[in-house]
Design a protein around this motif. Structure first.
Motif, PDB file in Angstrom:
ATOM      1  N   GLY A 263      51.813 -11.329  68.984  1.00 36.55           N
ATOM      2  CA  GLY A 263      50.947 -11.850  67.956  1.00 36.55           C
ATOM      3  C   GLY A 263      50.441 -13.250  68.175  1.00 36.55           C
ATOM      4  O   GLY A 263      49.835 -13.842  67.289  1.00 36.55           O
ATOM      5  N   GLY A 264      50.651 -13.835  69.348  1.00 32.66           N
ATOM      6  CA  GLY A 264      50.106 -15.153  69.617  1.00 32.66           C
ATOM      7  C   GLY A 264      50.608 -16.227  68.688  1.00 32.66           C
ATOM      8  O   GLY A 264      49.927 -17.212  68.423  1.00 32.66           O
ATOM      9  N   SER A 265      51.849 -16.066  68.144  1.00 34.51           N
ATOM     10  CA  SER A 265      52.358 -17.021  67.162  1.00 34.51           C
ATOM     11  C   SER A 265      53.356 -17.994  67.752  1.00 34.51           C
ATOM     12  O   SER A 265      53.863 -18.854  67.047  1.00 34.51           O
ATOM     13  N   GLY A 266      53.645 -17.862  69.043  1.00 33.55           N
ATOM     14  CA  GLY A 266      54.701 -18.670  69.633  1.00 33.55           C
ATOM     15  C   GLY A 266      54.446 -20.162  69.599  1.00 33.55           C
ATOM     16  O   GLY A 266      55.381 -20.954  69.501  1.00 33.55           O
ATOM     17  N   ASP A 267      53.189 -20.598  69.689  1.00 27.86           N
ATOM     18  CA  ASP A 267      52.909 -22.028  69.694  1.00 27.86           C
ATOM     19  C   ASP A 267      52.283 -22.512  68.394  1.00 27.86           C
ATOM     20  O   ASP A 267      51.703 -23.599  68.338  1.00 27.86           O
ATOM     21  N   LEU A 268      52.380 -21.746  67.338  1.00 26.94           N
ATOM     22  CA  LEU A 268      51.989 -22.223  66.012  1.00 26.94           C
ATOM     23  C   LEU A 268      53.128 -23.057  65.430  1.00 26.94           C
ATOM     24  O   LEU A 268      54.300 -22.830  65.743  1.00 26.94           O
ATOM     25  N   PRO A 269      52.809 -24.005  64.549  1.00 23.54           N
ATOM     26  CA  PRO A 269      53.896 -24.716  63.870  1.00 23.54           C
ATOM     27  C   PRO A 269      54.667 -23.767  62.961  1.00 23.54           C
ATOM     28  O   PRO A 269      54.157 -22.707  62.572  1.00 23.54           O
ATOM     29  N   THR A 270      55.878 -24.146  62.631  1.00 23.09           N
ATOM     30  CA  THR A 270      56.716 -23.294  61.772  1.00 23.09           C
ATOM     31  C   THR A 270      56.002 -22.959  60.472  1.00 23.09           C
ATOM     32  O   THR A 270      56.048 -21.827  59.994  1.00 23.09           O
ATOM     33  N   HIS A 271      55.334 -23.928  59.896  1.00 21.67           N
ATOM     34  CA  HIS A 271      54.547 -23.722  58.683  1.00 21.67           C
ATOM     35  C   HIS A 271      53.112 -24.133  58.975  1.00 21.67           C
ATOM     36  O   HIS A 271      52.854 -25.283  59.373  1.00 21.67           O
ATOM     37  N   ALA A 272      52.192 -23.189  58.790  1.00 22.53           N
ATOM     38  CA  ALA A 272      50.813 -23.389  59.208  1.00 22.53           C
ATOM     39  C   ALA A 272      49.863 -23.286  58.020  1.00 22.53           C
ATOM     40  O   ALA A 272      50.114 -22.570  57.052  1.00 22.53           O
ATOM     41  N   LEU A 273      48.743 -24.005  58.146  1.00 25.52           N
ATOM     42  CA  LEU A 273      47.679 -23.973  57.147  1.00 25.52           C
ATOM     43  C   LEU A 273      46.460 -23.307  57.786  1.00 25.52           C
ATOM     44  O   LEU A 273      45.994 -23.731  58.844  1.00 25.52           O
ATOM     45  N   VAL A 274      45.940 -22.262  57.127  1.00 28.62           N
ATOM     46  CA  VAL A 274      44.817 -21.484  57.629  1.00 28.62           C
ATOM     47  C   VAL A 274      43.637 -21.677  56.688  1.00 28.62           C
ATOM     48  O   VAL A 274      43.797 -21.627  55.465  1.00 28.62           O
ATOM     49  N   GLY A 275      42.451 -21.887  57.250  1.00 30.73           N
ATOM     50  CA  GLY A 275      41.268 -22.033  56.405  1.00 30.73           C
ATOM     51  C   GLY A 275      40.034 -21.440  57.042  1.00 30.73           C
ATOM     52  O   GLY A 275      39.935 -21.346  58.271  1.00 30.73           O
ATOM     53  N   TYR A 276      39.112 -21.024  56.194  1.00 25.68           N
ATOM     54  CA  TYR A 276      37.828 -20.471  56.652  1.00 25.68           C
ATOM     55  C   TYR A 276      36.777 -21.583  56.630  1.00 25.68           C
ATOM     56  O   TYR A 276      36.644 -22.306  55.636  1.00 25.68           O
ATOM     57  N   LEU A 277      36.049 -21.700  57.733  1.00 21.19           N
ATOM     58  CA  LEU A 277      34.991 -22.694  57.858  1.00 21.19           C
ATOM     59  C   LEU A 277      33.644 -21.998  57.771  1.00 21.19           C
ATOM     60  O   LEU A 277      33.351 -21.094  58.559  1.00 21.19           O
ATOM     61  N   MET A 470      49.321  -2.282  64.017  1.00 22.20           N
ATOM     62  CA  MET A 470      49.150  -3.535  64.760  1.00 22.20           C
ATOM     63  C   MET A 470      50.256  -4.546  64.482  1.00 22.20           C
ATOM     64  O   MET A 470      50.139  -5.707  64.904  1.00 22.20           O
ATOM     65  N   ARG A 471      51.337  -4.145  63.814  1.00 18.62           N
ATOM     66  CA  ARG A 471      52.310  -5.135  63.366  1.00 18.62           C
ATOM     67  C   ARG A 471      52.930  -5.918  64.525  1.00 18.62           C
ATOM     68  O   ARG A 471      53.308  -7.086  64.370  1.00 18.62           O
ATOM     69  N   ASP A 472      53.044  -5.314  65.703  1.00 18.24           N
ATOM     70  CA  ASP A 472      53.610  -6.044  66.841  1.00 18.24           C
ATOM     71  C   ASP A 472      52.614  -7.033  67.445  1.00 18.24           C
ATOM     72  O   ASP A 472      53.004  -7.950  68.153  1.00 18.24           O
ATOM     73  N   ALA A 473      51.321  -6.838  67.204  1.00 18.57           N
ATOM     74  CA  ALA A 473      50.297  -7.745  67.711  1.00 18.57           C
ATOM     75  C   ALA A 473      49.792  -8.698  66.639  1.00 18.57           C
ATOM     76  O   ALA A 473      48.998  -9.588  66.927  1.00 18.57           O
ATOM     77  N   LEU A 474      50.244  -8.511  65.412  1.00 15.83           N
ATOM     78  CA  LEU A 474      49.720  -9.260  64.274  1.00 15.83           C
ATOM     79  C   LEU A 474      50.345 -10.650  64.200  1.00 15.83           C
ATOM     80  O   LEU A 474      51.569 -10.796  64.112  1.00 15.83           O
ATOM     81  N   THR A 475      49.495 -11.670  64.243  1.00 14.45           N
ATOM     82  CA  THR A 475      49.970 -13.039  64.092  1.00 14.45           C
ATOM     83  C   THR A 475      50.209 -13.357  62.623  1.00 14.45           C
ATOM     84  O   THR A 475      51.276 -13.848  62.246  1.00 14.45           O
ATOM     85  N   LEU A 476      49.219 -13.076  61.786  1.00 14.44           N
ATOM     86  CA  LEU A 476      49.327 -13.414  60.365  1.00 14.44           C
ATOM     87  C   LEU A 476      48.606 -12.403  59.496  1.00 14.44           C
ATOM     88  O   LEU A 476      47.491 -11.986  59.814  1.00 14.44           O
ATOM     89  N   LEU A 477      49.253 -12.051  58.394  1.00 16.07           N
ATOM     90  CA  LEU A 477      48.600 -11.315  57.306  1.00 16.07           C
ATOM     91  C   LEU A 477      48.553 -12.264  56.121  1.00 16.07           C
ATOM     92  O   LEU A 477      49.601 -12.694  55.619  1.00 16.07           O
ATOM     93  N   HIS A 478      47.349 -12.624  55.698  1.00 12.89           N
ATOM     94  CA  HIS A 478      47.208 -13.471  54.510  1.00 12.89           C
ATOM     95  C   HIS A 478      46.313 -12.748  53.508  1.00 12.89           C
ATOM     96  O   HIS A 478      45.099 -12.924  53.482  1.00 12.89           O
ATOM     97  N   VAL A 479      46.959 -11.895  52.707  1.00 12.85           N
ATOM     98  CA  VAL A 479      46.248 -11.126  51.687  1.00 12.85           C
ATOM     99  C   VAL A 479      45.600 -12.086  50.692  1.00 12.85           C
ATOM    100  O   VAL A 479      46.178 -13.106  50.321  1.00 12.85           O
TER     101      VAL A 479
END
Length: 605
Positions: A263-277, A470-479
């Motif tokens: 899921g490409g999450s290995g180098d994300l911070p432990t707590h991340a902020l996601v936003g749409y631009l 896709m759960r093994d490839a999923l980095t984030l689910l933000h419903v």
């Protein structure tokens, strides 16, 4: 999006069940000379041996107890009433007395399969230990009955101890436990689950599953999914068969290793902020240049890549035209700013869809065009991955598509195939996120493929097959915890927007898992905490469902620390939950960065 009617459990249903139960209580008869104790482990001194509890709802506790050192604690959740039962060998045409000591609200004691009239008795409220008792007579051909306790939907846990069934003993010739199960195999394996199956055993009424030597589940069928496992870890499983006479020896073992999580999450911070631009359009929030996005934002989703037509699968992305966004940067400056963000450890994704970007991959040609065109965007701008923000009728389910684990609807199957192709092309560092609306996910707890509009809405829970595949490839689910009608939570109560209660209940479903459309054989397994973020509007201007910083912090406290939960009781605490997503960076800037400043303050910058 259309309004949705809510459905609530009618009080009359509860009252009817209560009246039915109360009419069956009777005083016990004096034990006869030939009477014996038939309930096994009625005091729960050996854990849950001989007992099977639905949906893993039962456990043993050291307090409160009626006698001895242990008692049963069983907790209803959602559509499960925490039924704990065992099957007992009896004699035909014989009288039996069933009794138990209980604590809690709406606690039921009963017997089924009597061959005459099945019986139950109950108490509406027992603040201290109270004895329940009833009697029954077996039919002329009855050789076994099932005795049980259960609670009521949406109520707190109940306790039971010293369960007793007295009467003539069964035929000694029928006193053998079942044979050892054979054919144990491991099927689908994900980063947190393993599917197991085995051969049916003649005479067995249930099966126990052992993980690394410890009992983890009791089931009645010949298959189960073991959940809550760590990624990239090897586990050994065995099963036993049970009936009224005991438990078999353990089967041959099978070993399975969970996948790495990816899921490409290995180098994300432990707590991340996601936003749409808002990169391709302007609205009342104004245009924000990529270089002006503050360092608070860890994942920046470019909104939006849109299709050339609904069914083409051909996705295009262009910066906002200067006529609409006078301060838009040049293509070269935009690309340079993306590289600068990435050099600072940020992820930049292309988000596909949005409110106006309806995408229907109804053919393999559309699927292939999607993969090709999305790849072109990722390569041209040097992006880290893809965000799926399909709304409207981009996804729906055909009639008969009832198993989220094995979808057959083309638009769903083709999307899954396309995402797998993109993941294979870009490898482990490919970042994949999803931003479905609540009725695409959590409403699947009640409905799947036929919504609350008399079967006209085929979108309820429609994201569940995509997330599962896709759960093994999923980095984030933000419903999106906004623009939503009331949703039934695991506490069997409807939750509405406007306070911390809504995101708490919605995230608890993702982190706990739930039966899809109430079917205990089709359980959506919990996601890893690092795969889950709370999606909220950045300001009141951004959309319905906005809650202020104080309520956001209550939700974070509850889910990551187990405090400030209000009336909702979560099924766990998840300190590693990834963080927050918001619509949008632009609206947060419009509101003087209130949302992102609060995130930085809560998680220490």
């Amino acid at each position: 999006m259309p309004r949705r009617r809510t459905r609530s459990r009618l009080l009359a249903s509860l009252c009817a069940a209560v009246l039915l139960g109360s009419g069956l209580a009777a005083a016990g008869h004096p034990a006869q000379a030939a009477d014996v104790e038939l309930a096994r482990n009625g005091g729960f001194e050996t854990g849950l041996d001989s007992w099977t509890c639905t949906a893993d709802s039962g456990s043993t506790v050291a307090s409160p107890v009626h006698s001895g050192t242990s008692a049963l604690k069983a907790t209803p959740a959602g559509n499960d009433n925490a039924k704990c039962s065992q099957t007992v060998t009896v004699k035909p045409d014989s009288q039996y007395t069933l009794s138990s000591w209980v604590q809690g609200s709406y606690v039921y004691l009963g017997a089924s399969g009597t061959g005459t009239t099945d019986v139950s008795t109950w108490t509406p409220s027992a603040s201290s230990w109270q004895q329940l008792s009833t009697t029954f007579k077996t039919g002329s051909n009855t050789t076994s009955v099932t005795i049980y306790h259960h609670g009521w939907y949406g109520t707190a846990a109940y306790y039971a101890d010293d369960i007793s069934l007295t009467g003539p003993g069964g035929d000694p010739g029928e006193s053998q436990p079942p044979a050892v199960p054979g054919g144990l195999t491991a099927g689908t394996v994900t980063s947190s689950t393993v599917d197991l199956s085995w051969d049916q055993v003649s005479g067995a009424t249930g099966y126990n599953i052992y993980q690394n030597g410890a009992k983890v589940r009791a089931v009645t069928g010949t298959s189960a999914t073991v959940t809550g496992l760590a990624s990239a870890t090897s586990y050994t499983f065995q099963v036993t068969a049970t009936n009224a006479n005991g438990e078999s020896a353990k089967s041959e073992s099978v070993t399975a290793t969970t996948t790495g999580g990816g899921g490409g999450s290995g180098d994300l911070p432990t707590h991340a902020l996601v936003g749409y631009l808002h990169a391709s359009f302007a609205n009342g929030s104004g245009y924000t240049r990529m270089a002006d996005v503050p360092a608070s934002w860890d994942i920046i989703n470019l909104a939006f890549g849109e299709p050339t037509s609904v069914s083409s699968g051909d996705i295009r992305f262009k910066l906002c035209p200067q006529s609409e966004c006078p301060n838009v940067e040049s293509e070269a400056d935009f690309k340079a700013a993306i590289k600068a963000k990435q050099a600072a450890g940020k992820k930049v994704l292309i988000s596909i869809g949005g409110q106006n970007g309806q995408v229907q991959l109804s053919s393999t040609a559309a699927r292939d065009a999607f993969v090709s065109s999305v790849s072109k965007i990722i390569d041209e701008y040097g992006l880290d991955g893809l965000d799926i923000d399909f709304e409207g009728h981009s996804l729906s389910l055909n009639t008969g598509d009832t198993d989220f684990r094995n979808p057959t609807t083309p638009v769903v199957v083709n999307l899954i195939s396309a995402l797998k192709s993109l993941k294979a092309k870009y490898g482990e560092k490919f970042v994949l996120t999803m931003a479905p609306e609540t009725f695409f996910v959590q409403l699947g707890y009640q409905y799947y493929g036929s919504g609350p509009h008399g079967g006209q809405d085929s979108r309820c829970g429609v994201y569940l097959p995509v997330i599962h595949a896709m759960r093994d490839a999923l980095t984030l689910l933000h419903v999106q915890n906004y623009n939503s009608g009331p949703i039934l939570g695991l506490d069997n109560q409807h939750h509405t927007m406007g306070s911390a209660d809504f995101p708490i209940a919605m995230q608890d479903m993702l982190l706990t898992g739930f039966p899809v459309a109430g079917d205990q054989s089709k359980v959506f397994a919990p996601l890893r905490p690092d795969q889950v973020a709370i999606g909220l509007p950045a300001s009141q201007n951004a959309g319905n469902g906005h809650i202020g910083p104080a309520e956001v912090n209550k939700a974070l406290d509850c889910l990551t620390k187990g405090t400030n939960c209000g009336s909702y009781q979560t099924h766990g605490t998840w300190p590693a939950m990834r963080g927050l997503m918001t619509w949008s960076i632009n609206w947060d800037r419009y509101s003087n960065w209130e949302f992102s400043k609060n995130f930085d303050s809560y998680f220490g910058g």
